[in-house]
Design a protein around this motif. Structure first.
Motif, mmCIF file in Angstrom:
data_model
loop_
_atom_site.group_PDB
_atom_site.id
_atom_site.type_symbol
_atom_site.label_atom_id
_atom_site.label_comp_id
_atom_site.label_asym_id
_atom_site.label_seq_id
_atom_site.Cartn_x
_atom_site.Cartn_y
_atom_site.Cartn_z
ATOM 1 N N THR A 284 -5.475 2.683 0.490
ATOM 2 C CA THR A 284 -4.009 2.545 0.446
ATOM 3 C C THR A 284 -3.597 1.166 -0.053
ATOM 4 O OG1 THR A 284 -3.960 1.890 2.794
ATOM 5 C CG2 THR A 284 -3.645 4.227 2.291
ATOM 6 N N THR B 54 -1.329 0.382 -3.311
ATOM 7 C CA THR B 54 -0.168 -0.511 -3.203
ATOM 8 C C THR B 54 -0.236 -1.642 -4.216
ATOM 9 O OG1 THR B 54 -0.042 -0.045 -0.824
ATOM 10 C CG2 THR B 54 1.165 -1.957 -1.627
ATOM 11 N N PHE C 24 -2.792 0.535 8.197
ATOM 12 C CA PHE C 24 -2.941 1.762 7.404
ATOM 13 C C PHE C 24 -1.623 2.525 7.329
ATOM 14 C CE2 PHE C 24 -3.823 6.399 7.656
ATOM 15 C CZ PHE C 24 -4.230 6.592 6.342
ATOM 16 N N ASN D 228 0.848 0.701 5.178
ATOM 17 C CA ASN D 228 0.568 0.880 3.754
ATOM 18 C C ASN D 228 1.070 2.235 3.251
ATOM 19 O OD1 ASN D 228 -0.617 -1.611 3.664
ATOM 20 N ND2 ASN D 228 -2.715 -0.873 3.567
ATOM 21 N N ILE D 229 0.872 3.280 4.052
ATOM 22 C CA ILE D 229 1.352 4.617 3.670
ATOM 23 C C ILE D 229 2.871 4.593 3.494
ATOM 24 C CG2 ILE D 229 1.673 6.986 4.477
ATOM 25 C CD1 ILE D 229 -1.115 6.525 3.511
ATOM 26 N N ILE E 279 3.803 2.747 0.302
ATOM 27 C CA ILE E 279 3.567 3.562 -0.900
ATOM 28 C C ILE E 279 4.703 4.555 -1.094
ATOM 29 C CG2 ILE E 279 2.077 5.355 -1.877
ATOM 30 C CD1 ILE E 279 -0.298 3.868 -0.578
#
Length: 248
Positions: free
Chosen positions: A178, A182, A222, A225-226, A229
């Protein structure tokens, strides 16, 4: 002295370093839970996590909701960051033309590039602020996971303990993927080849570091980051629609 006797009374705490436990026992021992220099951020995070655990009954879900909450609080900053990065990407052809025009004159390239940014209202440092704001939260959450007894030996999904590193390394690898996505989405046109290589290596280096970190912290990064995105994808899609409308 000879023939005299003396007595002392005291209480002993034999148990986990729990802020709530100390408070219930009326013991002034909160300072024994050392959150370090990020205590001002760590303590509110801990109490908020406890509140979320009371609502959802799961510490892993509480961390995910914490991540979403922080993302919402920082939404105006990150929105500005991504728009700034997108505007810089749109300037890529013009910056490439400047590099071709001035070639070996780096000073002229930098001067004309900054002039272009000024004319278009683009701040090349605008993408750094949300990351700077996030860093204390990461360090504070690390201290919470390291020092708080509430999360000790708490499992989530395949993770047996959110305060320990991922036993099979799945979460750090996913976080690295991820982070790579990014980085590619937010790539700046002004980065030279050497910096480009560093940016490419960063997800790998970060993933290796995350193998040694508490899995709860990796889970936070995590999920963050999702969400980043998804936010960047929505912004890019909006820009493309706007560009198509302008051309039409």
């Amino acid at each position: 002295a000879a023939g005299e006797s003396a007595s002392w009374s005291f209480r002993v705490w034999a148990g986990p370093k729990s802020l709530d436990g100390f408070q219930d026992a009326k013991l002034r021992m909160a300072s024994s839970v050392d959150f370090g220099m990020f205590g001002l951020v760590a303590i509110p995070i801990l109490y908020f996590l406890q509140f979320l655990f009371g609502v959802f009954g799961n510490w892993g879900v509480a961390i995910i909701v914490l991540t979403i909450s922080v993302k919402l609080v920082l939404f105006p900053l990150t929105q500005k960051q991504y728009r700034s990065m997108r505007q810089m990407q749109l300037l890529n052809p013009e910056i490439a033309a400047l590099k071709e025009k001035f070639k070996d004159d780096r000073e002229a390239i930098n001067k004309e590039t900054m002039k272009l940014f000024s004319e278009r209202g683009v701040n090349p440092m605008g993408g750094c602020l949300p990351m700077i704001v996030q860093m204390p939260i990461w360090f504070a959450l690390y201290r919470v996971l390291w020092m708080s007894a509430d999360l000790y030996q708490v499992d989530f999904l395949y993770l047996c303990d959110l305060t320990l590193q991922d036993p099979i390394g799945v979460m750090p690898l996913l976080m690295g993927v991820t982070m790579f996505v990014t980085t590619k989405m937010n790539q700046s046109p002004t980065i030279d080849p050497a910096q480009q290589q560093i940016m490419t290596l960063m997800p790998i280096i970060f993933s290796v570091i995350m193998f040694t970190m508490p899995s709860g912290l990796v889970l936070y990064i995590f999920v963050n980051n999702i969400l980043s995105i998804l936010q960047q994808w929505v912004i890019n899609r909006g820009h493309k629609a706007s560009e198509a409308g302008s051309k039409a």
